[in-house]
Scaffold this motif. Sequence first.
Motif, short mmCIF file in Angstrom:
data_model
loop_
_atom_site.label_atom_id
_atom_site.label_comp_id
_atom_site.label_asym_id
_atom_site.label_seq_id
_atom_site.Cartn_x
_atom_site.Cartn_y
_atom_site.Cartn_z
N ALA A 194 1.86 -17.88 7.67
CA ALA A 194 0.55 -17.34 8.03
C ALA A 194 0.45 -17.06 9.52
O ALA A 194 -0.08 -16.02 9.93
CB ALA A 194 -0.55 -18.30 7.59
N VAL A 195 0.99 -17.92 10.34
CA VAL A 195 0.97 -17.70 11.80
C VAL A 195 1.82 -16.48 12.15
O VAL A 195 1.40 -15.61 12.92
CB VAL A 195 1.47 -18.96 12.55
N GLY A 196 3.01 -16.39 11.58
CA GLY A 196 3.88 -15.24 11.85
C GLY A 196 3.30 -13.94 11.34
O GLY A 196 3.38 -12.90 12.00
N ALA A 197 2.69 -13.97 10.17
CA ALA A 197 2.10 -12.75 9.60
C ALA A 197 0.88 -12.32 10.41
O ALA A 197 0.66 -11.12 10.61
CB ALA A 197 1.73 -12.98 8.15
N ASP A 220 -4.39 -16.68 -7.86
CA ASP A 220 -3.78 -17.46 -8.93
C ASP A 220 -2.37 -17.95 -8.62
O ASP A 220 -1.78 -18.68 -9.41
CB ASP A 220 -3.74 -16.64 -10.23
N ASP A 221 -1.81 -17.52 -7.50
CA ASP A 221 -0.46 -17.93 -7.11
C ASP A 221 -0.41 -18.05 -5.59
O ASP A 221 -0.16 -17.06 -4.90
CB ASP A 221 0.58 -16.92 -7.61
N PRO A 222 -0.67 -19.23 -5.04
CA PRO A 222 -0.74 -19.38 -3.58
C PRO A 222 0.57 -19.11 -2.84
O PRO A 222 0.57 -19.05 -1.62
CB PRO A 222 -1.21 -20.82 -3.38
N GLU A 223 1.65 -18.89 -3.57
CA GLU A 223 2.91 -18.54 -2.93
C GLU A 223 3.09 -17.02 -2.80
O GLU A 223 4.01 -16.56 -2.14
CB GLU A 223 4.09 -19.16 -3.68
N ALA A 224 2.21 -16.24 -3.41
CA ALA A 224 2.29 -14.78 -3.36
C ALA A 224 1.36 -14.24 -2.28
O ALA A 224 0.14 -14.45 -2.33
CB ALA A 224 1.92 -14.19 -4.73
N TRP A 225 1.93 -13.57 -1.30
CA TRP A 225 1.20 -13.01 -0.16
C TRP A 225 1.51 -11.51 -0.08
O TRP A 225 2.57 -11.06 -0.51
CB TRP A 225 1.67 -13.64 1.14
N ARG A 236 5.21 -7.27 0.18
CA ARG A 236 4.93 -8.44 -0.66
C ARG A 236 5.89 -9.57 -0.27
O ARG A 236 7.06 -9.33 -0.01
CB ARG A 236 5.13 -8.07 -2.13
N PHE A 237 5.36 -10.78 -0.31
CA PHE A 237 6.14 -11.96 0.05
C PHE A 237 5.96 -13.04 -1.00
O PHE A 237 4.89 -13.18 -1.58
CB PHE A 237 5.66 -12.54 1.39
N GLN A 238 7.00 -13.83 -1.22
CA GLN A 238 6.93 -15.04 -2.03
C GLN A 238 7.28 -16.18 -1.09
O GLN A 238 8.44 -16.33 -0.68
CB GLN A 238 7.90 -14.96 -3.21
N VAL A 239 6.28 -16.96 -0.70
CA VAL A 239 6.44 -17.97 0.35
C VAL A 239 6.24 -19.36 -0.25
O VAL A 239 5.16 -19.65 -0.80
CB VAL A 239 5.41 -17.74 1.48
N PRO A 240 7.25 -20.23 -0.15
CA PRO A 240 7.08 -21.60 -0.66
C PRO A 240 5.90 -22.29 0.03
O PRO A 240 5.63 -22.05 1.22
CB PRO A 240 8.39 -22.29 -0.30
N LEU A 289 9.73 -9.51 -0.88
CA LEU A 289 10.24 -9.09 -2.18
C LEU A 289 10.69 -7.64 -2.08
O LEU A 289 10.08 -6.84 -1.36
CB LEU A 289 9.16 -9.22 -3.25
N ASP A 290 11.74 -7.31 -2.79
CA ASP A 290 12.24 -5.94 -2.81
C ASP A 290 11.38 -5.13 -3.77
O ASP A 290 11.51 -5.23 -4.99
CB ASP A 290 13.71 -5.93 -3.26
N ALA A 291 10.46 -4.36 -3.21
CA ALA A 291 9.53 -3.57 -4.01
C ALA A 291 9.08 -2.38 -3.17
O ALA A 291 9.09 -2.45 -1.94
CB ALA A 291 8.33 -4.42 -4.42
N PRO A 292 8.68 -1.29 -3.82
CA PRO A 292 8.14 -0.16 -3.05
C PRO A 292 7.00 -0.64 -2.16
O PRO A 292 6.21 -1.49 -2.56
CB PRO A 292 7.63 0.80 -4.13
N GLY A 293 6.92 -0.08 -0.96
CA GLY A 293 5.92 -0.57 -0.03
C GLY A 293 5.06 0.49 0.62
O GLY A 293 4.03 0.17 1.21
N ALA A 294 5.43 1.76 0.54
CA ALA A 294 4.66 2.82 1.18
C ALA A 294 4.02 3.69 0.10
O ALA A 294 4.71 4.19 -0.79
CB ALA A 294 5.55 3.66 2.08
N PHE A 295 2.70 3.84 0.18
CA PHE A 295 1.95 4.56 -0.83
C PHE A 295 1.05 5.58 -0.16
O PHE A 295 0.39 5.27 0.82
CB PHE A 295 1.08 3.60 -1.65
N GLU A 296 1.00 6.79 -0.72
CA GLU A 296 0.07 7.77 -0.20
C GLU A 296 -1.27 7.59 -0.91
O GLU A 296 -1.33 7.26 -2.09
CB GLU A 296 0.59 9.19 -0.36
N ILE A 297 -2.34 7.77 -0.17
CA ILE A 297 -3.69 7.62 -0.71
C ILE A 297 -4.11 8.94 -1.32
O ILE A 297 -4.17 9.96 -0.63
CB ILE A 297 -4.66 7.15 0.38
#
Length: 119
Positions: free
Chosen positions: A18-21, A44-49, A6-10, A82-90
């Motif tokens: 977007a180019v880097g991602a 609803d929040d264009p800064e949240a990617w 998750r990213f919070q991008v100004p 953002l510092d958040a869990p990122g790996a999830f098992e399906i």
Amino acid sequence: MLAMVRFQVPAAASDEFAVGADGSLAALARARGFRGGRLVRAVDDPEAWVLVTEWDGPGAWRRALGGFDVRQLLTPLLGWALDAPGAFEILVDRDGPGDAVRRHESSLAPDAATATPGH
């Protein structure tokens, strides 16, 4: 395995991000064990990617992160992560509305939440 960063991008940095991602996703797609990926932005929040990728398993994801091209492209973006869990098992999935539900066993060890290195 599903990996989400998750990213919070100004707004001022959204084009650069977007180019880097996009480049990061292309580099990840070349890694062994990659199943698919998306770069998404909140409606609803264009800064949240979120960079969402699917992998054969946690090992494939971790090995991909160690690749030179991935580190070179993804590292500059991590300042917005953002510092958040990122790996999830399906555990349950379905490809489409008419497709059967598939249930998967957890691959986590029974003591995964309590075990620590050396114990």
